[in-house]
Design a protein around this motif. Structure first.
Motif, PDB file in Angstrom:
ATOM      1  N   ASN A 376       1.897   6.364 -37.951  1.00 27.83           N
ATOM      2  CA  ASN A 376       3.172   5.653 -37.858  1.00 27.83           C
ATOM      3  C   ASN A 376       3.069   4.686 -36.694  1.00 27.83           C
ATOM      4  N   PHE A 377       3.202   3.401 -37.001  1.00 28.72           N
ATOM      5  CA  PHE A 377       2.994   2.385 -35.987  1.00 28.72           C
ATOM      6  C   PHE A 377       4.056   2.434 -34.896  1.00 28.72           C
ATOM      7  N   GLY A 378       5.297   2.757 -35.276  1.00 26.14           N
ATOM      8  CA  GLY A 378       6.359   2.864 -34.288  1.00 26.14           C
ATOM      9  C   GLY A 378       6.100   3.994 -33.310  1.00 26.14           C
ATOM     10  N   VAL A 379       5.671   5.139 -33.820  1.00 32.10           N
ATOM     11  CA  VAL A 379       5.332   6.262 -32.945  1.00 32.10           C
ATOM     12  C   VAL A 379       4.159   5.881 -32.049  1.00 32.10           C
ATOM     13  N   ALA A 380       3.204   5.121 -32.592  1.00 35.50           N
ATOM     14  CA  ALA A 380       2.060   4.675 -31.790  1.00 35.50           C
ATOM     15  C   ALA A 380       2.520   3.794 -30.630  1.00 35.50           C
ATOM     16  N   ILE A 381       3.498   2.931 -30.872  1.00 36.65           N
ATOM     17  CA  ILE A 381       4.034   2.084 -29.797  1.00 36.65           C
ATOM     18  C   ILE A 381       4.693   2.947 -28.726  1.00 36.65           C
ATOM     19  N   MET A 382       5.420   3.956 -29.146  1.00 37.09           N
ATOM     20  CA  MET A 382       6.093   4.827 -28.179  1.00 37.09           C
ATOM     21  C   MET A 382       5.075   5.599 -27.336  1.00 37.09           C
ATOM     22  N   ILE A 383       3.995   6.069 -27.982  1.00 38.15           N
ATOM     23  CA  ILE A 383       2.954   6.780 -27.227  1.00 38.15           C
ATOM     24  C   ILE A 383       2.247   5.829 -26.272  1.00 38.15           C
ATOM     25  N   LEU A 384       1.995   4.604 -26.736  1.00 34.33           N
ATOM     26  CA  LEU A 384       1.394   3.595 -25.856  1.00 34.33           C
ATOM     27  C   LEU A 384       2.269   3.357 -24.628  1.00 34.33           C
ATOM     28  N   THR A 385       3.571   3.276 -24.844  1.00 35.98           N
ATOM     29  CA  THR A 385       4.492   3.086 -23.722  1.00 35.98           C
ATOM     30  C   THR A 385       4.413   4.246 -22.742  1.00 35.98           C
ATOM     31  N   LEU A 386       4.342   5.454 -23.287  1.00 34.14           N
ATOM     32  CA  LEU A 386       4.231   6.641 -22.430  1.00 34.14           C
ATOM     33  C   LEU A 386       2.945   6.604 -21.617  1.00 34.14           C
ATOM     34  N   ILE A 387       1.839   6.209 -22.241  1.00 32.23           N
ATOM     35  CA  ILE A 387       0.547   6.128 -21.536  1.00 32.23           C
ATOM     36  C   ILE A 387       0.631   5.114 -20.397  1.00 32.23           C
ATOM     37  N   ILE A 388       1.246   3.973 -20.693  1.00 31.55           N
ATOM     38  CA  ILE A 388       1.378   2.940 -19.658  1.00 31.55           C
ATOM     39  C   ILE A 388       2.237   3.441 -18.505  1.00 31.55           C
ATOM     40  N   ARG A 389       3.317   4.151 -18.823  1.00 27.55           N
ATOM     41  CA  ARG A 389       4.178   4.678 -17.767  1.00 27.55           C
ATOM     42  C   ARG A 389       3.442   5.712 -16.913  1.00 27.55           C
ATOM     43  N   LEU A 390       2.601   6.533 -17.545  1.00 29.17           N
ATOM     44  CA  LEU A 390       1.843   7.528 -16.791  1.00 29.17           C
ATOM     45  C   LEU A 390       0.832   6.853 -15.869  1.00 29.17           C
ATOM     46  N   LEU A 391       0.193   5.790 -16.375  1.00 30.04           N
ATOM     47  CA  LEU A 391      -0.765   5.069 -15.546  1.00 30.04           C
ATOM     48  C   LEU A 391      -0.079   4.386 -14.362  1.00 30.04           C
ATOM     49  N   MET A 392       1.168   3.981 -14.583  1.00 31.96           N
ATOM     50  CA  MET A 392       1.913   3.282 -13.535  1.00 31.96           C
ATOM     51  C   MET A 392       2.706   4.240 -12.644  1.00 31.96           C
ATOM     52  N   LEU A 476      13.901   4.833 -40.783  1.00 26.33           N
ATOM     53  CA  LEU A 476      15.237   4.386 -41.176  1.00 26.33           C
ATOM     54  C   LEU A 476      15.189   2.951 -41.702  1.00 26.33           C
ATOM     55  N   TRP A 477      15.928   2.037 -41.066  1.00 19.59           N
ATOM     56  CA  TRP A 477      16.023   0.678 -41.599  1.00 19.59           C
ATOM     57  C   TRP A 477      14.878  -0.230 -41.140  1.00 19.59           C
ATOM     58  N   ILE A 478      14.031   0.242 -40.220  1.00 22.02           N
ATOM     59  CA  ILE A 478      12.941  -0.580 -39.698  1.00 22.02           C
ATOM     60  C   ILE A 478      11.747  -0.461 -40.648  1.00 22.02           C
ATOM     61  N   SER A 505      21.869 -13.468 -33.730  1.00 23.81           N
ATOM     62  CA  SER A 505      21.231 -12.508 -34.632  1.00 23.81           C
ATOM     63  C   SER A 505      20.963 -11.194 -33.902  1.00 23.81           C
ATOM     64  N   ILE A 506      22.039 -10.534 -33.529  1.00 24.12           N
ATOM     65  CA  ILE A 506      21.950  -9.299 -32.761  1.00 24.12           C
ATOM     66  C   ILE A 506      21.834  -8.117 -33.715  1.00 24.12           C
ATOM     67  N   GLY A 507      20.720  -7.398 -33.628  1.00 20.36           N
ATOM     68  CA  GLY A 507      20.520  -6.216 -34.444  1.00 20.36           C
ATOM     69  C   GLY A 507      20.790  -4.940 -33.657  1.00 20.36           C
ATOM     70  N   LEU A 508      20.698  -3.805 -34.336  1.00 19.54           N
ATOM     71  CA  LEU A 508      20.964  -2.530 -33.689  1.00 19.54           C
ATOM     72  C   LEU A 508      19.979  -2.264 -32.558  1.00 19.54           C
ATOM     73  N   LEU A 509      18.716  -2.626 -32.763  1.00 22.95           N
ATOM     74  CA  LEU A 509      17.722  -2.395 -31.714  1.00 22.95           C
ATOM     75  C   LEU A 509      18.054  -3.199 -30.460  1.00 22.95           C
ATOM     76  N   ALA A 510      18.543  -4.430 -30.652  1.00 26.15           N
ATOM     77  CA  ALA A 510      18.909  -5.246 -29.496  1.00 26.15           C
ATOM     78  C   ALA A 510      20.071  -4.618 -28.729  1.00 26.15           C
TER      79      ALA A 510
END
Length: 585
Positions: A376-392, A476-478, A505-510
């Motif tokens: 799941n690409f979205g989950v991969a982005i979230m894990i990438l974010t977590l890795i970056i936060r841990l490194l920082m 969901l809708w993404i 063009s404001i979406g729910l994510l924004a």
């Protein structure tokens, strides 16, 4: 009074950024296409349009003396009607489908069966090549130029040795000119997107002949989708490894405006035309001496071509040259494998990483690996974010420690500012001395933000450029993280049949992005300057508007980063009670 003027100036500046950003973003950070795109690379369904100028063999090949006949302008017809005429050898591989036209020996029918035009389940596959005479003709062909003998041309009908071109069954086309010379093209194809073509001319006449072989890609029209147009961050148009460097600085207009409507090079590793996700390129043998050109022989018609030097062929002898044709998706690892295994110089640079390739490619590789692990690409982005936060995390600790120390010495700073308010240089000197005595780094709080900028830009490029991320759903809708969030508030989340303008063009994510940023700022100690405090209150909602048109994957990254920052701030508050007390006060 001064505070009010500063507040008004800050509000006006925020509004100017909000309005002006849309104009800047369209030029420098184009947003991806909407999920309901239905056009193809070679035009939608081949619908008739204005008749194109002559489409055929090249005019003005780079090698001296190379000439070829140019085809005659013809009425534009649907792709299906042209393909139904027959005289074709089918192409079938795990990733491609199409055919070779026996008239002219052109590779002019390629669809990418692995990729669809849109996220709709019944969407047709992407069409890359289309025959001459269709709305957006796009094809590759091979040929010869010679002195004193007839050579095959665009209307030559070839004879095939096989019924289908597959990775296991190559096909040889042959033709004889009636004066002793026989021409052959042996086509072979691999499991991906590379066609190998061996051109042979056998001289069965009584006298030597002088010949030169060439390869070309002919394209009619530019990408019609504005999101596929050339931009500051993503190159679309002529490209290649030419004259000893990767070419990204020439677009279609540059070719039309060049002297002789042609840009020439004295060497070529490969050349062709790139779209955001697709590439058509011709490749000479590794290390082979060729001359090359990118030209526009007629209005809205573009060619990339290379030619070899003329060679004398004695009676009873033959000469064989090898060219390759790449027609497919710009898959990173596929391009890299061709580059490494076949020696195609810098073919992976068909993906326009830009100046920060050294940083963007590792981000892509990590994100692609994570995606393969979790599916799941979205989950991969979230894990990438977590890795970056841990490194920082160590940097964030220093940031919070610095903020805590700044709050502790705040009374001393106020006293210095009051004492030397009429002597600004002296005040700065005293403040710097205070920072030194208290071992405070006032810039420590800026470092995490500065580090986030290249990471965010790298993720932007990965989402916008790499075919591996195209049309990847989250939940969901993404349904496509490389496209804008389709759940826009003003059209009632897609229920109303219109697309709001970019500014609105404001979406729910924004909205979620704005809320999480607001919560994050609420946890920070308020600035002592009231103007800064007002700006910080506006910033979350300002960024909500600015980020709304961007790819949903970018917003998901930022939202995840905000949530992790909130959790980290709560943890750090427990570690630095002085900071929490100051924030509460």
């Amino acid at each position: 009074m001064d505070d009010k003027r500063n507040l008004i100036a800050a509000i006006l500046l925020s509004v100017a950024i909000l309005i002006g950003w849309n104009f800047v973003a369209e030029k420098f950070f184009p947003t991806p296409e909407k999920p309901d795109v239905t056009t193809t690379v070679a035009g939608a369904n081949g619908a008739p349009a204005t008749a194109p100028a002559a489409q055929g063999q090249p005019s003005g090949l780079p090698a001296p003396g190379v000439t070829a006949a140019t085809g005659v302008a013809q009425a534009v017809r649907p792709v299906e009607a042209v393909l139904a005429e027959g005289n074709r050898i089918p192409i079938e591989t795990p990733k491609l489908a199409g055919s070779i036209n026996l008239v002219g020996a052109r590779v002019d029918d390629i669809t990418l069966t692995k990729y669809r035009q849109s996220i709709k389940k019944d969407a047709p596959p992407v069409r890359l090549f289309a025959p001459g005479g269709t709305k957006a003709a796009y094809f590759a062909s091979l040929g010869w130029s010679a002195q004193g003998i007839e050579v095959p041309g665009p209307n030559t009908v070839w004879t095939a040795s096989g019924d289908k071109l597959t990775p296991a069954t190559p096909v040889t086309l042959s033709w004889a000119n009636g004066t002793g010379q026989t021409f052959r093209i042996e086509y072979a194809i691999d499991d991906n997107y590379l066609i190998t073509a061996k051109q042979t001319i056998a001289n069965g006449g009584d006298a030597p002949v002088s010949t030169s072989s060439f390869a070309l890609i002919d394209r009619f029209g530019k990408p019609s989708d504005p999101h596929e147009a050339d931009s500051w961050t993503i190159h679309v148009g002529p490209t290649g490894y030419l004259g000893g460097k990767s070419v990204f600085d020439i677009d279609y207009d540059d070719v039309e405006e060049a002297e002789g409507r042609s840009v020439r090079y004295n060497s070529a590793g490969w050349l062709g035309f790139t779209d955001k996700y697709w590439l058509a390129a011709i490749v000479p043998s590794s290390g082979e001496r060729v001359t090359a050109a990118i030209s526009s022989p007629a209005a809205n018609n573009y060619q990339s071509l290379f030619a070899r030097d003329f060679t004398q062929i004695a009676p009873g002898k033959q000469v064989t040259t090898t060219s390759r044709i790449f027609a497919g998706a710009k898959e990173f690892y596929t391009l890299q494998r061709y580059q490494d295994d076949l020696g195609i110089t810098r073919l992976s640079n068909a993906i326009d990483w830009g100046w920060f390739e050294f940083f963007e490619v590792p981000i892509f590789k990590l994100l692609d690996w994570l995606f393969k692990q979790v599916s799941n690409f979205g989950v991969a982005i979230m894990i990438l974010t977590l890795i970056i936060r841990l490194l920082m995390f160590p940097i964030a600790q220093k940031q919070f420690a610095s903020m805590a120390q700044m709050r502790v010495v705040q009374p001393k700073m106020k006293a210095l500012q009051e004492r030397y308010k009429e002597d600004k240089p002296r005040m700065q000197q005293e403040l710097m001395k205070l920072y030194k005595d208290e071992k405070i780094n006032p810039l420590a709080g800026c470092l995490p933000i500065l580090i986030q900028i290249p990471i965010f830009y790298a993720l932007y490029k990965v989402l916008m450029l790499t075919i591996e991320m195209r049309h990847q759903p989250f939940a969901l809708w993404i349904k496509d993280l490389s496209a804008q969030d389709p759940a826009m508030i003003l059209n009632l989340f897609g229920l109303l049949p219109f697309t709001p303008p970019s500014l609105l063009s404001i979406g729910l994510l924004a909205v979620i992005l704005g809320v999480t940023m607001w919560l994050q700022f609420r946890l920070n100690p308020p600035p002592t300057d009231p103007v800064q405090e007002q700006v910080f209150k506006l910033m979350p909602w300002l960024f909500m508007f600015i980020m709304a048109p961007f790819a949903a994957g970018l917003l998901l990254y930022w939202i995840t980063n905000n949530i992790l920052s909130i959790g980290q701030q709560q943890w750090m508050y427990r570690k630095y009670p002085a900071l929490k007390a100051a924030a509460a006060k």
